[in-house]
Write an enzyme that holds these catalytic residues in place. Structure first.
Site, short mmCIF file in Angstrom:
data_model
loop_
_atom_site.label_atom_id
_atom_site.label_comp_id
_atom_site.label_asym_id
_atom_site.label_seq_id
_atom_site.Cartn_x
_atom_site.Cartn_y
_atom_site.Cartn_z
N GLU A 49 0.27 -0.44 -5.32
CA GLU A 49 0.69 1.66 -6.15
C GLU A 49 1.75 0.99 -7.00
O GLU A 49 1.86 -0.02 -7.40
CB GLU A 49 1.78 2.47 -4.75
CG GLU A 49 1.83 3.05 -5.57
CD GLU A 49 2.63 4.27 -4.36
OE1 GLU A 49 3.06 3.58 -3.64
OE2 GLU A 49 2.99 5.35 -5.34
N CYS A 246 2.85 7.09 -2.69
CA CYS A 246 2.65 8.64 -2.51
C CYS A 246 2.13 8.74 -4.10
O CYS A 246 1.53 9.66 -4.73
CB CYS A 246 4.18 8.62 -2.77
SG CYS A 246 5.15 8.42 -0.28
N GLU A 378 0.55 9.31 3.28
CA GLU A 378 1.20 10.50 4.45
C GLU A 378 1.84 11.67 4.00
O GLU A 378 2.08 11.87 3.88
CB GLU A 378 3.28 9.57 3.61
CG GLU A 378 3.42 8.53 3.33
CD GLU A 378 4.76 7.86 3.65
OE1 GLU A 378 5.02 8.21 2.90
OE2 GLU A 378 4.63 6.50 3.99
O1 AHR Z 1 5.58 2.03 -0.05
C1 AHR Z 1 6.00 2.96 -0.54
C2 AHR Z 1 5.76 4.32 -0.45
O2 AHR Z 1 6.72 4.09 0.54
C3 AHR Z 1 4.87 4.54 -0.10
O3 AHR Z 1 4.79 5.25 -2.24
C4 AHR Z 1 4.63 5.76 0.12
O4 AHR Z 1 3.24 5.79 0.84
C5 AHR Z 1 6.10 5.32 1.19
O5 AHR Z 1 7.00 6.80 1.92
#
Ligand code: AHR
Length: 659
Positions: A49, A246, A378
């Site tokens: 990410e 996220c 999520e």
């Molecule tokens: O890994 C950090 C965050 O944790 C991610 O973006 C999310 O999916 C989770 O809440």
């Protein structure tokens, strides 16, 4: 009982696995002929990410911050050098012609004084510059009144010049064009900046001002940081999940991740604020934006480069439920579903199809062989299930071969989880994505979590796991040995149940020591270096010793899930002809175990032990001591049928025996 003697060659090394003659050793029985299931070859993978400057300022090797002046403040990251007369530097907007990249800079030097005028870019917490390395500067420009050339200077934090070049526009054409100039750095510096002096009298429009090091991964121009990719490749990852996280959801739907805006020529990729820019008051990062130089094509390419299956996660019509929680009305969900269908076409479609054609034009006519697709990160509640069902129907109808990964929310238990878990099973989704950001105790206590999971239902993706030394989102969380040991213990349960848990990845992947928002992270970097945490080495040991089939390892007829502080799992590797036993000793004392492997008629003369260990549970790796907690391998001699091993205090040991 057989003694294990260290080989003469390794006699001087720290004793990692030694024979023990005293005490009451635990007997670990490994039934190599009782195959419990296959290990998915792609099981151990990566979660990527753009958080913590993971992409811009990290993996994506661009050194110029705000290269196209699209940040909220168009000159953020830039400082004016010398004296700029009023109107000499103007940010213009051509929204109508170039909606994706509207702003550019107009430079007029006709009234510049003797001290000259220039711009300095500060990079992402500075620029990591290496002595002797070539740097490739490029810019898109349009001549208005020819006469300006650019003097380029890399300078260190004391202002000393550590690299110089000159850029001269070719011809005096009116249309936008791109031109490069390269030069070498004369010194190494972690926080350099680039000065651009405008010389001569004239007027010129500039955009996409860029500087890349030549030593990118595979030497690709405009590519990725090779040292960071190498750490990923070294893990031999089975899959690469991208782009999050996220970030997929966005603060609201206007800020959601849209893959179509991340492909094609980089100057046409529409920049977006990074949702981690303002997420945490305690770690604001106002200069964090997504340029998408690392876009979906590059993600697929990266996955292919490191031998990983691509696993994109797409927005399901819902923004982050911790933020705006916006949802798209059901009668406007089609656009989102179409994005998913088009992505499959982009990845796998024939080059005669529009999306396949774009992939080919970007340099990859062969399909990327996409097999899995995540819908939602999520997300939770009936609003998610309702939307997911529409995606599921459309994808199954058009691409029945694509496995759908569905979210079970933010937590591994509780009302939200229970609701989703039961609904997703009713929907017969292919794979359920579970996330656990929990205290190390939770990881130790949940080593048996999957022992009773339904074998006939969906598979499980341990999609985001990381032990939190303090609590989730605490800036004080550390990648210490305790967290890694707890994960190693938990992962014995994942491996033991690899017939149902078919994918696993730690999250997040990268953290920049000067630009992070979230800790802990698997790999930490600064502008010049990168190192793996103890948690990295845990997952790497699983990934590189994954075997092909699960076999039971028991003590007193039961799996080892914490009894007397021991955790274990075992696999056989049909290709290498090996038995691989992983054992975690959670105790602060050494523990002796005997391996009883009835299926082996004669024990070989040697075994390999790989040990990850520290007596200090607070121990961490750092930029200066990147290998403080890292695996040590030794070959040990064994005699007889039931070899005995000493497991060091607080240790994770991988024992490999050739059959
Ligand atoms: O890994 C950090 C965050 O944790 C991610 O973006 C999310 O999916 C989770 O809440």
């Amino acid at each position: 009982m057989m003694n294990i003697r260290k080989t003469a060659v390794l006699a001087s090394l720290i004793v990692l696995c030694v024979a023990m003659a005293a005490g009451q050793p635990t007997v670990l029985r490994v039934d190599i002929n009782q195959i419990k299931g296959k290990v998915n070859p792609a099981m151990w993978g990566l979660f990527f990410e753009d958080i913590n400057m993971g992409a811009d300022g990290g993996l994506y090797a661009e050194l110029i911050k705000n290269r196209s002046f699209e940040f909220f403040r168009p000159l953020m990251g830039w400082n004016v050098l010398g004296k700029a007369q009023e109107g000499a530097l103007l940010v213009l907007n051509r929204q109508e012609q170039q909606a994706a990249n509207p702003r550019f800079l107009r430079v007029n030097t006709e009234r510049s004084g003797a001290e000259g005028m220039g711009l300095s870019n500060e990079g992402f917490r500075g620029m990591g510059i290496k002595e002797g390395l070539r740097y490739d500067f490029s810019v898109m420009y349009r001549q208005r009144k020819p006469g300006i050339t650019l003097k380029l200077e890399l300078v260190d934090s004391a202002g000393r010049v550590i690299g110089q070049g000159r850029w001269q526009p070719r011809g005096d054409g009116q249309g936008w064009q791109k031109q490069s100039a390269s030069f070498q750095a004369t010194a190494t510096h972690p926080r350099a900046r680039l000065n651009i002096w405008f010389e001569g009298a004239g007027e010129i429009d500039l955009d996409m001002i860029s500087l890349f090091p030549a030593d990118t991964w595979k030497g690709r121009p405009g590519g990725l940081r090779a040292d960071m990719v190498q750490l990923l490749a070294d893990m031999q990852p089975g899959f690469l999940r991208f782009p999050g996280g996220c970030i997929v959801e966005g603060f609201d739907l206007s800020q959601r991740f849209q893959w179509k805006k991340t492909v094609g020529p980089i100057e046409d990729r529409q920049q977006l604020i990074n949702r981690w820019n303002f997420e945490f008051r305690h770690r604001p990062t106002p200069d964090y934006f997504q340029t998408f130089g690392l876009g979906f094509f590059e993600y697929f390419q990266l996955a292919e480069d490191i031998g990983a299956e691509p696993l994109p996660i797409l927005n399901c019509g819902m923004a982050c439920q911790f933020n705006s929680a916006e949802v798209v009305p059901m009668d406007r969900l089609d656009e989102y579903v179409q994005d998913a269908l088009d992505l499959i076409a982009f990845a796998n479609g024939d080059i005669s199809s529009p999306w396949g054609k774009l992939r080919a034009e970007m340099g990859h006519p062969e399909p990327f062989n996409l097999k899995m697709l995540g819908v939602g990160n999520e997300n939770w509640g009936p609003q998610y299930i309702e939307r997911l069902a529409v995606f599921q129907k459309a994808i199954n109808e058009q691409y029945p071969e694509i496995a759908i990964v569905a979210s079970s929310g933010t937590d591994p238990s509780g009302e939200r989880f229970d609701y989703l878990n039961s609904e997703l099973r009713k929907m017969q989704v292919d794979i359920i994505d579970e996330h656990y950001y929990r205290h190390p105790d939770w990881f130790f206590e949940n080593a048996s979590r999957y022992d009773d999971y339904d074998r006939n239902g969906p598979k499980i993706f341990a999609g985001e796991y990381a032990a939190q030394s303090v609590r989730i989102a605490s800036p004080d969380n550390k990648n210490n040995w305790l967290t890694a040991l707890a994960e190693a213990a938990f992962l014995t349960g994942v491996e033991r149940n690899a017939d149902v848990v078919t994918l696993a990845s730690y999250a997040p992947l990268f953290g920049h020591i000067d630009g992070w928002q979230w800790t802990p992270d698997l790999i930490w970097v600064d502008n010049l270096q990168a190192y793996g945490t103890p948690n990295y080495y845990v997952q790497k040991l699983y990934a590189t010793n994954k075997g092909t089939h699960i076999v039971p390892v028991t003590a007193g007829g039961k799996p080892l899930t914490g009894h007397q502080g021991l955790y274990a799992s075992a696999v056989v590797d049909g290709n290498a002809g090996e038995v691989i036993v992983k054992v975690v000793n959670r105790n602060g004392d050494s523990e002796t175990v005997v391996l009883d492997v009835p299926g082996i008629r004669r024990m070989p003369a040697t075994a390999t032990c790989i040990v990850l260990q520290s007596d200090n549970l607070d121990r961490m790796n750092t930029i200066d001591q990147p290998l403080a907690v890292s695996p040590k391998t030794e070959t040990v001699e064994i005699n007889g049928k039931r070899p005995q091993f000493e497991l060091k205090p607080y240790s994770f040991t991988v024992i490999k025996i050739k059959r």
